[in-house]
Scaffold this motif. Structure first.
Motif, PDB file in Angstrom:
ATOM      1  N   CYS A 125       0.964  -0.943  -0.153  1.00 33.60           N
ATOM      2  CA  CYS A 125       0.175  -0.530   0.168  1.00 33.60           C
ATOM      3  C   CYS A 125       0.787   1.015   0.217  1.00 33.60           C
ATOM      4  O   CYS A 125       2.076   1.025   0.064  1.00 33.60           O
ATOM      5  CB  CYS A 125      -1.134   0.019   1.353  1.00 33.60           C
ATOM      6  SG  CYS A 125      -1.938  -1.705   1.545  1.00 33.60           S
ATOM      7  N   SER A 126       0.150   2.329  -0.341  1.00 34.96           N
ATOM      8  CA  SER A 126       1.417   3.763  -0.189  1.00 34.96           C
ATOM      9  C   SER A 126       2.426   4.075   0.407  1.00 34.96           C
ATOM     10  O   SER A 126       2.559   5.180   0.764  1.00 34.96           O
ATOM     11  CB  SER A 126       0.512   5.294  -1.243  1.00 34.96           C
ATOM     12  OG  SER A 126      -1.383   5.458   0.212  1.00 34.96           O
ATOM     13  N   GLN A 130       1.849  -2.210   4.925  1.00 36.93           N
ATOM     14  CA  GLN A 130       0.923  -2.887   4.534  1.00 36.93           C
ATOM     15  C   GLN A 130       0.850  -4.038   3.283  1.00 36.93           C
ATOM     16  O   GLN A 130       0.995  -2.595   1.902  1.00 36.93           O
ATOM     17  CB  GLN A 130      -0.779  -2.335   4.744  1.00 36.93           C
ATOM     18  CG  GLN A 130      -0.912  -3.537   4.715  1.00 36.93           C
ATOM     19  CD  GLN A 130      -2.925  -2.866   4.611  1.00 36.93           C
ATOM     20  OE1 GLN A 130      -3.271  -1.530   4.773  1.00 36.93           O
ATOM     21  NE2 GLN A 130      -4.036  -3.493   4.873  1.00 36.93           N
ATOM     22  N   CYS A 144      -6.630  -1.927   1.778  1.00 33.64           N
ATOM     23  CA  CYS A 144      -5.511  -1.028   2.032  1.00 33.64           C
ATOM     24  C   CYS A 144      -6.135  -0.016   3.255  1.00 33.64           C
ATOM     25  O   CYS A 144      -6.607   1.023   3.402  1.00 33.64           O
ATOM     26  CB  CYS A 144      -4.860  -0.333   2.044  1.00 33.64           C
ATOM     27  SG  CYS A 144      -3.774  -0.908   0.063  1.00 33.64           S
ATOM     28  N   SER A 148      -5.576   3.472  -0.511  1.00 24.39           N
ATOM     29  CA  SER A 148      -4.866   3.883  -1.672  1.00 24.39           C
ATOM     30  C   SER A 148      -4.507   2.956  -2.722  1.00 24.39           C
ATOM     31  O   SER A 148      -4.920   2.535  -3.689  1.00 24.39           O
ATOM     32  CB  SER A 148      -3.269   3.793  -0.990  1.00 24.39           C
ATOM     33  OG  SER A 148      -3.204   2.127  -0.516  1.00 24.39           O
ATOM     34  N   ASP A 149      -5.347   1.365  -2.050  1.00 23.58           N
ATOM     35  CA  ASP A 149      -5.804   0.454  -2.959  1.00 23.58           C
ATOM     36  C   ASP A 149      -6.679   0.397  -3.948  1.00 23.58           C
ATOM     37  O   ASP A 149      -6.807  -0.322  -5.052  1.00 23.58           O
ATOM     38  CB  ASP A 149      -6.125  -1.189  -2.496  1.00 23.58           C
ATOM     39  CG  ASP A 149      -7.243  -1.102  -1.726  1.00 23.58           C
ATOM     40  OD1 ASP A 149      -7.209   0.069  -0.626  1.00 23.58           O
ATOM     41  OD2 ASP A 149      -8.316  -2.093  -1.365  1.00 23.58           O
TER      42      ASP A 149
END
Length: 184
Positions: A125-126, A130, A144, A148-149
């Protein structure tokens, strides 16, 4: 000699913070895909502004620490820091990146925070902490904690994402175990 893990959650100090009575966690090591399933932490997470600790002792040798997985539960959990220690030594610290706290609020998601690279067929994730399955990108479900996903998704690209299966992403923590001052 059996290793013992201590997980410390710093619960958000806010009267509206999501808290729960108990938490289920799972430790993943280099020698095993999973420890032994999710283990209930015998601690009271139904507090705000406090540190809550739980202890886990794997039944088998799982090798070097890699990841911790958390189940949100129906009520969710808001925390400002989570620290994993192995035999009294810090091995992983998770802190919010670009936010005041990490909010785990989807009971259908298992939140997986990994130190180092993500496994094959997963994406970071960003937040850089994670890991999620590549197929969970752009699937209209927040996997996420930071969402971000589901950002920058175009119609028809569900589960596609660049570099699928590489298991790497930006924001890897080169100073493993430090964690202080991040996300503030």
């Amino acid at each position: 000699f059996i290793n013992q893990y201590r997980i410390t959650f710093s619960i958000l100090d806010d009267e509206d913070a999501r808290t729960i009575e108990s938490k289920y966690v799972q430790i993943i090591g280099s020698e095993a895909d999973e420890m032994q399933g999710f283990i209930k932490c015998d601690a009271n997470f139904n507090v705000t502004g406090q540190d809550v600790q739980c202890y886990i002792q794997p039944e088998n040798d799982i090798g070097d620490y890699r990841c911790i997985q958390l189940m949100a539960g129906q009520d969710g959990l808001d925390f400002t820091k989570m620290m994993v220690e192995l035999n009294g030594k810090e091995v992983h610290t998770i802190v919010p990146v670009g936010a005041k706290y990490i909010g785990l609020d989807n009971p259908a998601v298992v939140y997986k925070f990994c130190k180092g690279e993500c496994q094959e067929n997963t994406r970071r994730c960003s937040d850089g902490q994670q890991c999620i399955q590549s197929t969970d990108l752009c699937d209209d479900s927040l996997d996420c904690w930071d969402g971000s996903d589901e950002a920058d998704c175009e119609e028809g690209n569900q589960g596609e994402g660049e570099g699928e299966g590489e298991g790497e992403g930006e924001g890897e923590d080169e100073d493993e175990g430090e964690g202080e001052g991040e996300g503030e």
